[in-house]
Design a protein around this motif. Structure first.
Motif, PDB file in Angstrom:
ATOM      1  N   ILE A  66      44.518  39.303  27.026  1.00 28.37           N
ATOM      2  CA  ILE A  66      43.139  39.702  27.288  1.00 28.37           C
ATOM      3  C   ILE A  66      43.202  41.057  27.996  1.00 28.37           C
ATOM      4  O   ILE A  66      44.028  41.252  28.886  1.00 28.37           O
ATOM      5  CB  ILE A  66      42.460  38.642  28.170  1.00 28.37           C
ATOM      6  N   ALA A  94      38.852  43.302  31.325  1.00 27.59           N
ATOM      7  CA  ALA A  94      38.000  42.105  31.370  1.00 27.59           C
ATOM      8  C   ALA A  94      38.104  41.408  32.727  1.00 27.59           C
ATOM      9  O   ALA A  94      37.167  40.761  33.180  1.00 27.59           O
ATOM     10  CB  ALA A  94      38.374  41.144  30.243  1.00 27.59           C
ATOM     11  N   TRP A  95      39.265  41.551  33.358  1.00 29.00           N
ATOM     12  CA  TRP A  95      39.469  40.940  34.674  1.00 29.00           C
ATOM     13  C   TRP A  95      39.014  41.864  35.802  1.00 29.00           C
ATOM     14  O   TRP A  95      38.481  41.400  36.805  1.00 29.00           O
ATOM     15  CB  TRP A  95      40.946  40.634  34.896  1.00 29.00           C
ATOM     16  N   THR A  96      39.302  43.144  35.647  1.00 20.82           N
ATOM     17  CA  THR A  96      39.150  44.047  36.795  1.00 20.82           C
ATOM     18  C   THR A  96      37.749  44.625  36.924  1.00 20.82           C
ATOM     19  O   THR A  96      37.278  44.848  38.040  1.00 20.82           O
ATOM     20  CB  THR A  96      40.156  45.218  36.706  1.00 20.82           C
ATOM     21  N   ARG A  97      37.073  44.892  35.824  1.00 25.24           N
ATOM     22  CA  ARG A  97      35.767  45.554  35.881  1.00 25.24           C
ATOM     23  C   ARG A  97      34.636  44.539  35.900  1.00 25.24           C
ATOM     24  O   ARG A  97      34.766  43.437  35.388  1.00 25.24           O
ATOM     25  CB  ARG A  97      35.576  46.461  34.665  1.00 25.24           C
ATOM     26  N   LEU A  98      33.509  44.931  36.432  1.00 25.65           N
ATOM     27  CA  LEU A  98      32.309  44.133  36.218  1.00 25.65           C
ATOM     28  C   LEU A  98      31.986  44.169  34.732  1.00 25.65           C
ATOM     29  O   LEU A  98      32.098  45.226  34.099  1.00 25.65           O
ATOM     30  CB  LEU A  98      31.128  44.719  36.998  1.00 25.65           C
ATOM     31  N   PRO A  99      31.574  43.043  34.159  1.00 24.14           N
ATOM     32  CA  PRO A  99      31.182  43.063  32.746  1.00 24.14           C
ATOM     33  C   PRO A  99      30.063  44.080  32.523  1.00 24.14           C
ATOM     34  O   PRO A  99      29.153  44.203  33.339  1.00 24.14           O
ATOM     35  CB  PRO A  99      30.677  41.633  32.506  1.00 24.14           C
ATOM     36  N   SER A 100      30.165  44.819  31.436  1.00 22.60           N
ATOM     37  CA  SER A 100      29.147  45.833  31.141  1.00 22.60           C
ATOM     38  C   SER A 100      28.063  45.244  30.240  1.00 22.60           C
ATOM     39  O   SER A 100      28.240  44.190  29.626  1.00 22.60           O
ATOM     40  CB  SER A 100      29.788  47.032  30.448  1.00 22.60           C
ATOM     41  N   ARG A 101      26.960  45.971  30.175  1.00 27.25           N
ATOM     42  CA  ARG A 101      25.904  45.547  29.249  1.00 27.25           C
ATOM     43  C   ARG A 101      26.417  45.492  27.822  1.00 27.25           C
ATOM     44  O   ARG A 101      26.040  44.626  27.036  1.00 27.25           O
ATOM     45  CB  ARG A 101      24.714  46.515  29.336  1.00 27.25           C
ATOM     46  N   ALA A 102      27.285  46.438  27.462  1.00 27.47           N
ATOM     47  CA  ALA A 102      27.825  46.461  26.099  1.00 27.47           C
ATOM     48  C   ALA A 102      28.631  45.187  25.815  1.00 27.47           C
ATOM     49  O   ALA A 102      28.541  44.616  24.732  1.00 27.47           O
ATOM     50  CB  ALA A 102      28.692  47.705  25.907  1.00 27.47           C
ATOM     51  N   TRP A 109      25.532  39.891  35.692  1.00 26.49           N
ATOM     52  CA  TRP A 109      26.940  39.436  35.575  1.00 26.49           C
ATOM     53  C   TRP A 109      27.100  37.932  35.706  1.00 26.49           C
ATOM     54  O   TRP A 109      27.958  37.455  36.455  1.00 26.49           O
ATOM     55  CB  TRP A 109      27.820  40.127  36.630  1.00 26.49           C
ATOM     56  N   VAL A 135      28.303  35.921  33.531  1.00 28.80           N
ATOM     57  CA  VAL A 135      29.442  35.427  32.741  1.00 28.80           C
ATOM     58  C   VAL A 135      30.653  36.306  33.039  1.00 28.80           C
ATOM     59  O   VAL A 135      30.542  37.524  33.133  1.00 28.80           O
ATOM     60  CB  VAL A 135      29.104  35.466  31.236  1.00 28.80           C
ATOM     61  N   SER A 136      31.815  35.693  33.170  1.00 30.95           N
ATOM     62  CA  SER A 136      33.035  36.440  33.497  1.00 30.95           C
ATOM     63  C   SER A 136      33.464  37.330  32.333  1.00 30.95           C
ATOM     64  O   SER A 136      33.142  37.067  31.161  1.00 30.95           O
ATOM     65  CB  SER A 136      34.166  35.468  33.838  1.00 30.95           C
ATOM     66  N   GLY A 137      34.242  38.355  32.656  1.00 32.61           N
ATOM     67  CA  GLY A 137      34.778  39.249  31.639  1.00 32.61           C
ATOM     68  C   GLY A 137      35.636  38.525  30.606  1.00 32.61           C
ATOM     69  O   GLY A 137      35.444  38.714  29.399  1.00 32.61           O
ATOM     70  N   PRO A 138      36.580  37.657  31.034  1.00 36.09           N
ATOM     71  CA  PRO A 138      37.371  36.917  30.042  1.00 36.09           C
ATOM     72  C   PRO A 138      36.498  36.041  29.138  1.00 36.09           C
ATOM     73  O   PRO A 138      36.750  35.934  27.939  1.00 36.09           O
ATOM     74  CB  PRO A 138      38.320  36.083  30.914  1.00 36.09           C
TER      75      PRO A 138
END
Lengths: 329, 329
Positions: B39, B43-51, B224, B226-229
């Motif tokens: 993965i 996906a782990w380090t950043r805040l999930p983006s709108r995209a 945010w 939902v988590s990035g992963p």
């Protein structure tokens, strides 16, 4: 740009690939705790068990100095807790110490509450039943006095209210935490995992407080509020005290270097924490746009047009920032 | 044992390591969609983006057949949505079609609502403003009639209420979904990602419904959720239609084989879906205990002491279950 850390808008306006950008728009540690690979399959496939959750909470209790007689519950990011608190707090208005992170007032507004903006907790109006303070504050880094926090919590207790203390950036200065006061007073301490550990995408945060209040929040969150990977990674990271100690030293050093780059470029430091710095420039919005054209993304503020906030960077990133400033002139 | 899928209690009572156990206590697909490794770090380090979020929602719209004019929002598991809905629905009592998954009534009770248990949606009392039905139902697999669902939604619409349809197990029978009716009626369709895709630890679920209602839920969830992963894995899995088609065939085959083992052991099938089977035995609790002694964990019910629910298993697992039944005699 409502929040830092989302390059969607930056990319749409100024192009480039995410990897081309130097993203200084967040207060997230750019040197994340290293995730031990592989994460066990069961963390992904099974529902998290009570044993998994207990392991995380025990690690969090030690890392955050939670008194034995206080409660703690984990959620999918402190933002989730910020969203729930206005729905669970007793009736009445909330005083929010401003300017600060905008999602507190957004959440209390969504929850249908009257919001009273105050500049200081000492200015708490009589009709405020609840209060919210971010400590240290985002974006200016202001630290509240512990005695003042206790006084306010005692006053709100007599009104049946809660004092929410958002310690999203307290990891860099653990002595600031009000967790130790939270067993007997209606203090709700919010602790963000993702910022200091550099793992914001994992969505993990905690609320620490009086057991009866924390139990009410836990009931509202329901079962399995935190993902298996977040339970696994969070517990291991929170147990890694030597990493945390070394990281505080590194953040102190790099925030000092960032200050040097900013002041050399003619900005004046307003404040900040070891995870971000707030600077003043009379033409800050132009500077923000010029940096963006060079694919450097910092944080500007609608309500403070002469302020820019910068997250930390590696020495390479700082060199890039410094040379961008020089080319802007 | 409140829920399936948590071996904490089984281990405490009967010992062994988690890997020793054959866990049939859940309705989670034991053949998970394979997570593409690695993965991305971001996906782990950043805040999930709108995209990132838009990508997931587009994939979910296609997978779940969401009409263009209906809304959809993602959360950290449908349980999160189950928890929020009672706080966001207009005032009034809720009718819940029972017996069913217990967390619906728990959440409406935590939210301070009057709950009216009904056996069938056709028995909807006048004072019920809202209604909840699990379709297909857990644990008996009962499927509601689409026309009846529409009628109830129209009646509740006139009362200003909502019809919550929990389609946690609808992936195995997509034709059952009410998503297509949700644009114009106050129907909230809940879709669980983790059960069919075998990734319950990832915490991902959706609510589909009329845009104004979904927007109200999205505002309560905040940024945010939902988590990035989960965004990364969820989007890729939901786009993998050939896996889903093949998995439906496999689940049909293995649930048939499970039925054969259960009936050969003298249990009588009551119902179920292709992700779990419900069986009757006059001495079900003794059978549950005997299986547990052999480190096989199925699901018993406080309120139906002659029922046991079994999740699916590989052929090896089925052989182990069959020989356990033979040794119990």
């Amino acid at each position: 740009m409502k929040h830092g850390g989302d390059l969607t808008e930056a990319l749409a306006r100024h192009g480039g690939e995410p990897a081309d950008w130097l993203d200084l728009s967040t207060g997230i540690n750019p040197w994340p705790w290293t995730i031990p690979h592989p994460i066990p399959d069961s963390a992904w496939t099974r529902l998290p068990s009570r044993a998994d959750e207990d392991g995380l909470l025990l690690a969090a209790r030690k890392a955050y100095g939670v008194p034995d007689d206080a409660g703690i519950v984990a959620a999918a990011g402190t933002q989730t807790l910020i969203q729930w608190i206005p729905y669970l707090a007793g009736a009445g208005a909330v005083a929010i110490v401003t300017p600060t992170y905008g999602e507190h007032s957004a959440a209390w507004r969504t929850g249908g509450r009257e919001i009273i903006a105050v500049n200081d907790l000492s200015a708490l109006p009589e009709r405020a039943v609840h209060a919210v303070i971010v400590n240290p504050n985002n974006p200016d880094g202001h630290a509240a006095d512990g005695r003042a926090l206790r006084d306010v919590a005692e006053r709100l207790d007599r009104r049946g209210g809660w004092l929410v203390i958002d310690e999203a950036f307290a990891d860099v200065d653990p002595g600031i935490s009000a967790a130790g006061m939270s067993a007997d007073l209606p203090i709700l301490v919010l602790r963000s995992f993702g910022k200091f550990y550099g793992l914001a995408g994992i969505r993990l945060g905690f609320v620490i407080g009086r057991r009866d209040i924390v139990e009410r929040i836990a009931a509202a969150l329901g079962p399995w509020p935190v993902s298996g990977p977040a339970l696994h990674v969070g517990a291991a990271a929170l147990r890694d005290r030597s990493w945390a100690d070394a990281m505080r030293v590194k953040l102190a050093r790099q925030s000092g270097r960032l200050d040097h780059v900013l002041t050399a470029a003619g900005l004046h430091l307003v404040g900040g924490t070891m995870l971000f710095r707030l600077a003043f420039h009379p033409d800050a919005l132009r500077l923000h746009a010029e940096l963006a054209r060079r694919h450097i993304w910092c944080r500007s503020f609608d309500w403070a047009r002469e302020w820019l906030r910068f997250g930390l960077a590696s020495d390479d990133g700082l060199n890039r920032l410094a040379s961008a400033f020089r080319s802007i002139g």
